[in-house]
Design a protein around this motif. Structure first.
Motif, PDB file in Angstrom:
ATOM      1  N   ILE A 132       0.833  -1.207   0.000  1.00 47.00           N
ATOM      2  CA  ILE A 132       0.000   0.000   0.000  1.00 47.00           C
ATOM      3  C   ILE A 132       0.871   1.263   0.000  1.00 47.00           C
ATOM      4  N   VAL A 133       0.403   2.251  -0.765  1.00 45.90           N
ATOM      5  CA  VAL A 133       1.069   3.546  -0.871  1.00 45.90           C
ATOM      6  C   VAL A 133       0.043   4.619  -0.523  1.00 45.90           C
ATOM      7  N   LEU A 134       0.420   5.548   0.351  1.00 45.35           N
ATOM      8  CA  LEU A 134      -0.417   6.728   0.610  1.00 45.35           C
ATOM      9  C   LEU A 134      -0.217   7.668  -0.568  1.00 45.35           C
ATOM     10  N   MET A 135      -1.322   8.015  -1.246  1.00 41.63           N
ATOM     11  CA  MET A 135      -1.207   8.676  -2.534  1.00 41.63           C
ATOM     12  C   MET A 135      -1.959  10.006  -2.599  1.00 41.63           C
ATOM     13  N   PRO A 136      -1.221  11.126  -2.626  1.00 42.57           N
ATOM     14  CA  PRO A 136      -1.891  12.407  -2.877  1.00 42.57           C
ATOM     15  C   PRO A 136      -2.263  12.503  -4.350  1.00 42.57           C
ATOM     16  N   GLY A 137      -3.457  13.000  -4.592  1.00 40.36           N
ATOM     17  CA  GLY A 137      -3.876  13.106  -5.981  1.00 40.36           C
ATOM     18  C   GLY A 137      -5.075  14.011  -6.145  1.00 40.36           C
ATOM     19  N   THR A 138      -5.676  13.917  -7.306  1.00 43.45           N
ATOM     20  CA  THR A 138      -6.769  14.812  -7.688  1.00 43.45           C
ATOM     21  C   THR A 138      -7.792  14.053  -8.513  1.00 43.45           C
TER      22      THR A 138
ATOM     23  N   ALA B  85      -2.487  10.841  -9.791  1.00 47.25           N
ATOM     24  CA  ALA B  85      -1.530  11.051  -8.708  1.00 47.25           C
ATOM     25  C   ALA B  85      -0.591  12.205  -9.017  1.00 47.25           C
ATOM     26  N   ALA B  86      -0.216  12.904  -7.952  1.00 49.40           N
ATOM     27  CA  ALA B  86       0.752  13.986  -8.072  1.00 49.40           C
ATOM     28  C   ALA B  86       2.137  13.414  -8.359  1.00 49.40           C
ATOM     29  N   GLU B  87       2.907  14.177  -9.101  1.00 50.79           N
ATOM     30  CA  GLU B  87       4.312  13.859  -9.342  1.00 50.79           C
ATOM     31  C   GLU B  87       5.179  14.706  -8.415  1.00 50.79           C
ATOM     32  N   VAL B  88       6.401  14.285  -8.179  1.00 47.06           N
ATOM     33  CA  VAL B  88       7.339  15.023  -7.336  1.00 47.06           C
ATOM     34  C   VAL B  88       7.510  16.441  -7.888  1.00 47.06           C
ATOM     35  N   GLY B  89       7.408  17.437  -7.008  1.00 48.08           N
ATOM     36  CA  GLY B  89       7.602  18.828  -7.386  1.00 48.08           C
ATOM     37  C   GLY B  89       6.397  19.488  -8.017  1.00 48.08           C
ATOM     38  N   GLU B  90       5.253  18.842  -7.979  1.00 49.14           N
ATOM     39  CA  GLU B  90       4.055  19.334  -8.656  1.00 49.14           C
ATOM     40  C   GLU B  90       2.995  19.707  -7.628  1.00 49.14           C
TER      41      GLU B  90
ATOM     42  N   LEU C 239      -1.071  20.362  -6.581  1.00 47.14           N
ATOM     43  CA  LEU C 239      -2.281  19.631  -6.965  1.00 47.14           C
ATOM     44  C   LEU C 239      -3.006  20.313  -8.123  1.00 47.14           C
ATOM     45  N   GLU C 240      -2.915  21.632  -8.223  1.00 45.38           N
ATOM     46  CA  GLU C 240      -3.486  22.304  -9.399  1.00 45.38           C
ATOM     47  C   GLU C 240      -2.742  21.873 -10.658  1.00 45.38           C
ATOM     48  N   GLU C 241      -1.427  21.829 -10.589  1.00 42.92           N
ATOM     49  CA  GLU C 241      -0.653  21.372 -11.747  1.00 42.92           C
ATOM     50  C   GLU C 241      -0.986  19.917 -12.081  1.00 42.92           C
ATOM     51  N   THR C 242      -1.188  19.107 -11.035  1.00 41.01           N
ATOM     52  CA  THR C 242      -1.514  17.697 -11.245  1.00 41.01           C
ATOM     53  C   THR C 242      -2.800  17.537 -12.049  1.00 41.01           C
ATOM     54  N   ILE C 243      -3.871  18.212 -11.639  1.00 39.43           N
ATOM     55  CA  ILE C 243      -5.143  17.996 -12.339  1.00 39.43           C
ATOM     56  C   ILE C 243      -5.085  18.548 -13.755  1.00 39.43           C
ATOM     57  N   ARG C 244      -4.411  19.658 -13.950  1.00 41.37           N
ATOM     58  CA  ARG C 244      -4.283  20.200 -15.309  1.00 41.37           C
ATOM     59  C   ARG C 244      -3.501  19.235 -16.207  1.00 41.37           C
TER      60      ARG C 244
ATOM     61  N   GLN D 170      -3.926   4.119  -0.845  1.00 44.24           N
ATOM     62  CA  GLN D 170      -4.896   4.844  -0.029  1.00 44.24           C
ATOM     63  C   GLN D 170      -4.818   6.273  -0.508  1.00 44.24           C
ATOM     64  N   ASN D 171      -5.908   6.746  -1.121  1.00 41.43           N
ATOM     65  CA  ASN D 171      -5.922   8.020  -1.818  1.00 41.43           C
ATOM     66  C   ASN D 171      -6.341   9.173  -0.917  1.00 41.43           C
ATOM     67  N   PHE D 172      -5.720  10.304  -1.144  1.00 43.79           N
ATOM     68  CA  PHE D 172      -6.076  11.579  -0.537  1.00 43.79           C
ATOM     69  C   PHE D 172      -6.244  12.529  -1.713  1.00 43.79           C
ATOM     70  N   SER D 173      -7.498  12.709  -2.171  1.00 45.19           N
ATOM     71  CA  SER D 173      -7.752  13.405  -3.430  1.00 45.19           C
ATOM     72  C   SER D 173      -8.429  14.748  -3.219  1.00 45.19           C
ATOM     73  N   LEU D 174      -7.788  15.796  -3.733  1.00 48.81           N
ATOM     74  CA  LEU D 174      -8.429  17.098  -3.806  1.00 48.81           C
ATOM     75  C   LEU D 174      -9.346  17.064  -5.019  1.00 48.81           C
ATOM     76  N   MET D 175     -10.618  17.347  -4.780  1.00 43.72           N
ATOM     77  CA  MET D 175     -11.619  17.292  -5.842  1.00 43.72           C
ATOM     78  C   MET D 175     -11.849  18.697  -6.395  1.00 43.72           C
ATOM     79  N   PHE D 176     -11.757  18.801  -7.717  1.00 43.42           N
ATOM     80  CA  PHE D 176     -11.942  20.069  -8.421  1.00 43.42           C
ATOM     81  C   PHE D 176     -13.175  19.990  -9.307  1.00 43.42           C
ATOM     82  N   THR D 177     -13.612  21.162  -9.749  1.00 47.42           N
ATOM     83  CA  THR D 177     -14.629  21.249 -10.779  1.00 47.42           C
ATOM     84  C   THR D 177     -14.254  22.357 -11.747  1.00 47.42           C
ATOM     85  N   SER D 178     -14.749  22.246 -12.966  1.00 44.50           N
ATOM     86  CA  SER D 178     -14.503  23.274 -13.973  1.00 44.50           C
ATOM     87  C   SER D 178     -15.620  23.251 -15.004  1.00 44.50           C
TER      88      SER D 178
END
Length: 161
Positions: free
Chosen positions: A19-25, A53-58, A60-65, A102-110
């Protein structure tokens, strides 16, 4: 970017399926007619929101875009965060290959985007615009995100799910 080249792909080469704790969007993209964009995922073979999932140095806004452009070819305009999905009962995912996150996801809308969605990176079978109140079979935590988005639209309250 290929999965093998991503931060997670490189980590998986070392740790295997643990298991990996995963920041994402993830994002709800809404068209003028109220329909939302769904992704027919190649891995689960059911519908989901676009995200990743986010990449190193990114950020969360950059991730979703990046994810939206990589997966669909579309470019986002203004985006708005509406909630965070982090409940481990819903956000722990076992992928068909056995990987667990195990995801930790910031949810966006556009509602601002250019281009038409088309499969770009092999992660999607295709896309469809759907009525958010009459959804097809979906990845359960993504369906829950759409439900949170509907509550946010009605109440304006940031959603913690």
């Amino acid at each position: 970017m290929s999965f093998a080249d991503s931060w997670l792909g490189q980590l998986r080469a070392v740790i295997g399926n643990h298991i990996v704790l995963m920041p994402g969007t993830r994002i709800v993209i809404e068209r003028d007619d109220g329909r939302i964009l769904l992704d027919h995922r190649a891995d689960f073979r059911i519908w989901a929101l676009i995200g990743g999932a986010a990449e190193v140095g990114e950020s969360l806004e950059e991730t979703i875009r990046r994810e939206v452009t990589e997966e669909t070819g579309m470019v986002l305009g203004a985006i708005t965060p509406f909630g965070v999905a982090s409940d481990p009962e819903w956000e722990t995912t076992t992928f068909p290959n056995g990987d667990v996150t195990q995801n930790f996801s910031l949810m966006f809308t556009s509602t601002e985007f250019s281009g038409e969605p088309r499969p770009m990176d092999g992660e999607s079978i295709g896309y469809q615009w759907s009525d958010p109140r009459d959804l097809p079979e979906m990845v359960p935590n993504h369906r829950r995100s759409v439900e949170a988005w509907l509550r946010w639209k009605e109440t304006g309250e940031f959603q913690l799910i």
